[in-house]
Design a protein around this motif. Structure first.
Motif, PDB file in Angstrom:
ATOM      1  N   PHE A  55     -24.090 -92.330  40.533  1.00 53.71           N
ATOM      2  CA  PHE A  55     -24.214 -91.008  39.865  1.00 53.71           C
ATOM      3  C   PHE A  55     -23.225 -90.204  40.927  1.00 53.71           C
ATOM      4  CE2 PHE A  55     -25.796 -86.665  39.357  1.00 53.71           C
ATOM      5  CZ  PHE A  55     -25.133 -86.456  38.069  1.00 53.71           C
ATOM      6  N   LEU A  56     -22.243 -89.767  40.691  1.00 52.66           N
ATOM      7  CA  LEU A  56     -21.240 -88.748  41.256  1.00 52.66           C
ATOM      8  C   LEU A  56     -20.701 -89.461  42.634  1.00 52.66           C
ATOM      9  CD1 LEU A  56     -22.780 -85.262  41.184  1.00 52.66           C
ATOM     10  CD2 LEU A  56     -21.080 -86.226  39.475  1.00 52.66           C
ATOM     11  N   ALA A  57     -20.975 -90.778  42.836  1.00 51.23           N
ATOM     12  CA  ALA A  57     -20.441 -91.517  43.946  1.00 51.23           C
ATOM     13  C   ALA A  57     -19.135 -91.731  43.875  1.00 51.23           C
ATOM     14  CB  ALA A  57     -21.018 -92.640  44.079  1.00 51.23           C
ATOM     15  N   ALA A  58     -18.342 -91.907  42.789  1.00 49.67           N
ATOM     16  CA  ALA A  58     -16.846 -91.879  42.885  1.00 49.67           C
ATOM     17  C   ALA A  58     -16.328 -90.633  42.273  1.00 49.67           C
ATOM     18  CB  ALA A  58     -16.271 -93.114  42.158  1.00 49.67           C
ATOM     19  N   PRO A  59     -15.049 -90.327  42.925  1.00 50.28           N
ATOM     20  CA  PRO A  59     -14.654 -89.139  42.701  1.00 50.28           C
ATOM     21  C   PRO A  59     -14.188 -88.992  41.266  1.00 50.28           C
ATOM     22  CG  PRO A  59     -13.595 -90.169  44.464  1.00 50.28           C
ATOM     23  CD  PRO A  59     -14.194 -90.766  43.905  1.00 50.28           C
ATOM     24  N   ALA A  60     -14.381 -87.703  40.541  1.00 47.23           N
ATOM     25  CA  ALA A  60     -14.254 -87.410  39.017  1.00 47.23           C
ATOM     26  C   ALA A  60     -12.799 -88.158  38.601  1.00 47.23           C
ATOM     27  CB  ALA A  60     -14.057 -86.033  38.842  1.00 47.23           C
ATOM     28  N   TRP A  61     -11.884 -88.005  39.561  1.00 44.91           N
ATOM     29  CA  TRP A  61     -10.713 -88.262  39.134  1.00 44.91           C
ATOM     30  C   TRP A  61     -10.623 -89.806  38.680  1.00 44.91           C
ATOM     31  CZ3 TRP A  61      -6.729 -84.521  38.298  1.00 44.91           C
ATOM     32  CH2 TRP A  61      -5.610 -84.954  38.242  1.00 44.91           C
ATOM     33  N   ASN A  62     -11.117 -90.561  39.561  1.00 46.91           N
ATOM     34  CA  ASN A  62     -11.154 -92.069  39.743  1.00 46.91           C
ATOM     35  C   ASN A  62     -11.852 -92.395  38.397  1.00 46.91           C
ATOM     36  OD1 ASN A  62     -10.445 -94.345  40.910  1.00 46.91           O
ATOM     37  ND2 ASN A  62     -11.780 -93.776  42.595  1.00 46.91           N
ATOM     38  N   VAL A  63     -13.222 -92.051  38.194  1.00 48.60           N
ATOM     39  CA  VAL A  63     -14.101 -92.235  36.825  1.00 48.60           C
ATOM     40  C   VAL A  63     -13.120 -91.700  35.652  1.00 48.60           C
ATOM     41  CG1 VAL A  63     -16.067 -92.806  37.756  1.00 48.60           C
ATOM     42  CG2 VAL A  63     -15.713 -90.451  37.400  1.00 48.60           C
ATOM     43  N   ALA A  64     -12.439 -90.665  35.628  1.00 45.54           N
ATOM     44  CA  ALA A  64     -11.959 -90.185  34.694  1.00 45.54           C
ATOM     45  C   ALA A  64     -10.412 -90.497  34.452  1.00 45.54           C
ATOM     46  CB  ALA A  64     -11.800 -88.415  34.667  1.00 45.54           C
ATOM     47  N   ALA A  65      -9.893 -91.764  34.937  1.00 44.70           N
ATOM     48  CA  ALA A  65      -8.696 -92.199  34.730  1.00 44.70           C
ATOM     49  C   ALA A  65      -8.209 -92.281  33.307  1.00 44.70           C
ATOM     50  CB  ALA A  65      -8.425 -93.298  35.331  1.00 44.70           C
ATOM     51  N   LEU A  67      -9.475 -90.645  30.863  1.00 45.22           N
ATOM     52  CA  LEU A  67      -9.064 -89.541  30.337  1.00 45.22           C
ATOM     53  C   LEU A  67      -7.707 -88.820  30.474  1.00 45.22           C
ATOM     54  CD1 LEU A  67     -11.183 -87.303  29.063  1.00 45.22           C
ATOM     55  CD2 LEU A  67     -11.272 -86.252  31.214  1.00 45.22           C
TER      56      LEU A  67
ATOM     57  N   LEU B  36      -6.070 -93.866  39.439  1.00 43.61           N
ATOM     58  CA  LEU B  36      -5.761 -92.922  40.134  1.00 43.61           C
ATOM     59  C   LEU B  36      -6.451 -92.620  41.421  1.00 43.61           C
ATOM     60  CD1 LEU B  36      -4.711 -90.326  37.295  1.00 43.61           C
ATOM     61  CD2 LEU B  36      -3.086 -91.496  38.616  1.00 43.61           C
ATOM     62  N   LEU B  75      -9.135 -81.788  34.675  1.00 42.59           N
ATOM     63  CA  LEU B  75      -9.740 -82.750  33.789  1.00 42.59           C
ATOM     64  C   LEU B  75     -10.669 -82.188  32.781  1.00 42.59           C
ATOM     65  CD1 LEU B  75     -10.952 -84.907  36.957  1.00 42.59           C
ATOM     66  CD2 LEU B  75      -9.395 -85.688  35.150  1.00 42.59           C
ATOM     67  N   ARG B  82     -10.002 -83.377  24.092  1.00 41.76           N
ATOM     68  CA  ARG B  82     -10.131 -84.459  23.510  1.00 41.76           C
ATOM     69  C   ARG B  82     -11.488 -84.373  22.594  1.00 41.76           C
ATOM     70  NH1 ARG B  82     -10.584 -90.640  26.250  1.00 41.76           N
ATOM     71  NH2 ARG B  82      -8.363 -90.251  26.472  1.00 41.76           N
ATOM     72  N   LEU B  96     -17.239 -90.361  30.884  1.00 43.66           N
ATOM     73  CA  LEU B  96     -16.734 -91.029  31.978  1.00 43.66           C
ATOM     74  C   LEU B  96     -17.021 -92.468  31.983  1.00 43.66           C
ATOM     75  CD1 LEU B  96     -16.705 -88.029  34.791  1.00 43.66           C
ATOM     76  CD2 LEU B  96     -14.955 -88.588  32.924  1.00 43.66           C
ATOM     77  N   VAL B 101     -14.547 -98.407  37.656  1.00 38.30           N
ATOM     78  CA  VAL B 101     -14.455 -98.291  38.852  1.00 38.30           C
ATOM     79  C   VAL B 101     -15.394 -99.334  39.528  1.00 38.30           C
ATOM     80  CG1 VAL B 101     -14.682 -96.926  40.922  1.00 38.30           C
ATOM     81  CG2 VAL B 101     -13.889 -95.854  38.889  1.00 38.30           C
ATOM     82  N   GLN B 106     -22.998 -97.358  33.959  1.00 40.05           N
ATOM     83  CA  GLN B 106     -23.471 -96.011  33.582  1.00 40.05           C
ATOM     84  C   GLN B 106     -22.228 -95.124  33.260  1.00 40.05           C
ATOM     85  OE1 GLN B 106     -24.687 -93.931  37.171  1.00 40.05           O
ATOM     86  NE2 GLN B 106     -25.639 -92.463  36.244  1.00 40.05           N
ATOM     87  N   PHE B 135     -16.793 -84.390  44.478  1.00 40.49           N
ATOM     88  CA  PHE B 135     -16.483 -84.900  43.097  1.00 40.49           C
ATOM     89  C   PHE B 135     -15.217 -84.888  42.603  1.00 40.49           C
ATOM     90  CE2 PHE B 135     -17.451 -85.155  38.467  1.00 40.49           C
ATOM     91  CZ  PHE B 135     -17.766 -86.642  38.362  1.00 40.49           C
TER      92      PHE B 135
END
Lengths: 97, 176
Positions: A55-65, A67, B36, B75, B82, B96, B101, B106, B135
């Motif tokens: 949870f929140l471990a990876a940056p938003a930019w990464n998980v939101a790719a 998006l 990215l 974001l 969307r 997300l 990743v 999850q 984050f």
């Protein structure tokens, strides 16, 4: 909950984490005796304190790719009517060719 | 502090534009499935904007704070667009996909995280800022410590409790 109360929650949360197993229980019990609501709040947060959780471990930019990608899924390799889509030529504001 | 706020407000649009432009370039270049790297984006934007007007930035930490906030805006803007696109459709929430990743399953709601972070800001503005840096800005514990002028140990403590609180907020949110 207000800012002052949150400070108290923070203090107890970290005091408990700084103790070892038996000390934690003792500290929570004595806190519960004087302020049961506070102890309950801290226990609820401790239950969700999982340092290894994703949870929140990876940056938003990464998980939101996904998006950031275009919204239209690619049709390459799919069958549309009697046509088989081989490649995408381009895409623009009105659609994908 | 007033000066700080003012410079933040005036520089935000500059960084925001630059990050958007860079992100669009990355997406055109990269193959689908690749992710990215926020630190790469931030670094590139920093170098370009430093070359342009170095006197505008107090230091790299200052820049990172602005970049993290811009990333959040970009974001959230995409997520809202969307949702608007799919309104009335089957999928109204934007999740997300962490499978991209970590290979995990999850998924969580970006807009719900944003809303929860606003609530946290009302309780503790520093902690909300810290979560934004980590984050949305992709900063490490050490980089966050530098950006906020606090110790890495303090960053870890704030991060631990803020993360637990946000996790609970999102649970409450999804069960409601």
């Amino acid at each position: 909950m207000n800012a002052a109360r949150w400070q108290a929650v923070n203090a107890l949360f970290h005091a408990v984490l700084d103790c070892d197993g038996a000390g934690r229980q003792a500290l929570l019990e004595s806190a519960a005796a004087s302020d049961p609501e506070l102890a309950k709040e801290v226990q609820s947060l401790l239950a969700r304190h999982q340092p290894t959780s994703s949870f929140l471990a990876a940056p938003a930019w990464n998980v939101a790719a996904s998006l950031m990608q275009d919204d239209e899924p690619s049709l390459v390799g799919k069958q549309v009517g009697s046509y088989h889509i081989l490649e995408e030529i381009g895409r623009g504001g009105m659609g994908v060719v | 502090m007033a000066d700080d706020r003012q410079s933040l407000d005036s520089l935000l649009p500059v960084v925001y534009q630059e990050l958007r432009r860079l992100a669009a370039n990355y997406l055109r270049r990269e193959r689908p499935g690749q992710t990215l790297q926020p630190t790469g984006l931030v670094h590139e934007a920093y170098l370009r904007l430093m070359k342009d007007r170095p006197d505008r930035w107090q230091n790299r930490a200052h820049f990172c704070a602005i970049a993290a906030h811009s990333m959040r805006q970009i974001l959230i803007e995409r997520a809202r667009a969307r949702v608007a696109l799919k309104r009335g459709g089957v999928q109204a929430r934007v999740t997300l996909d962490e499978a991209l990743v970590a290979g995990g399953e999850q998924s969580f709601d970006l807009l719900a995280i944003d809303a929860a972070l606003e609530k946290l800001a009302a309780l503790d503005a520093e902690q909300a800022r810290l979560v934004e840096l980590r984050f949305f800005g992709g900063l490490t514990v050490e980089e966050t410590a530098e950006a906020m002028a606090i110790s890495p140990a303090t960053v870890k403590r704030h991060w631990a409790i803020a993360r637990a609180w946000l996790a609970r907020e999102l649970e409450d949110n999804s069960s409601a």
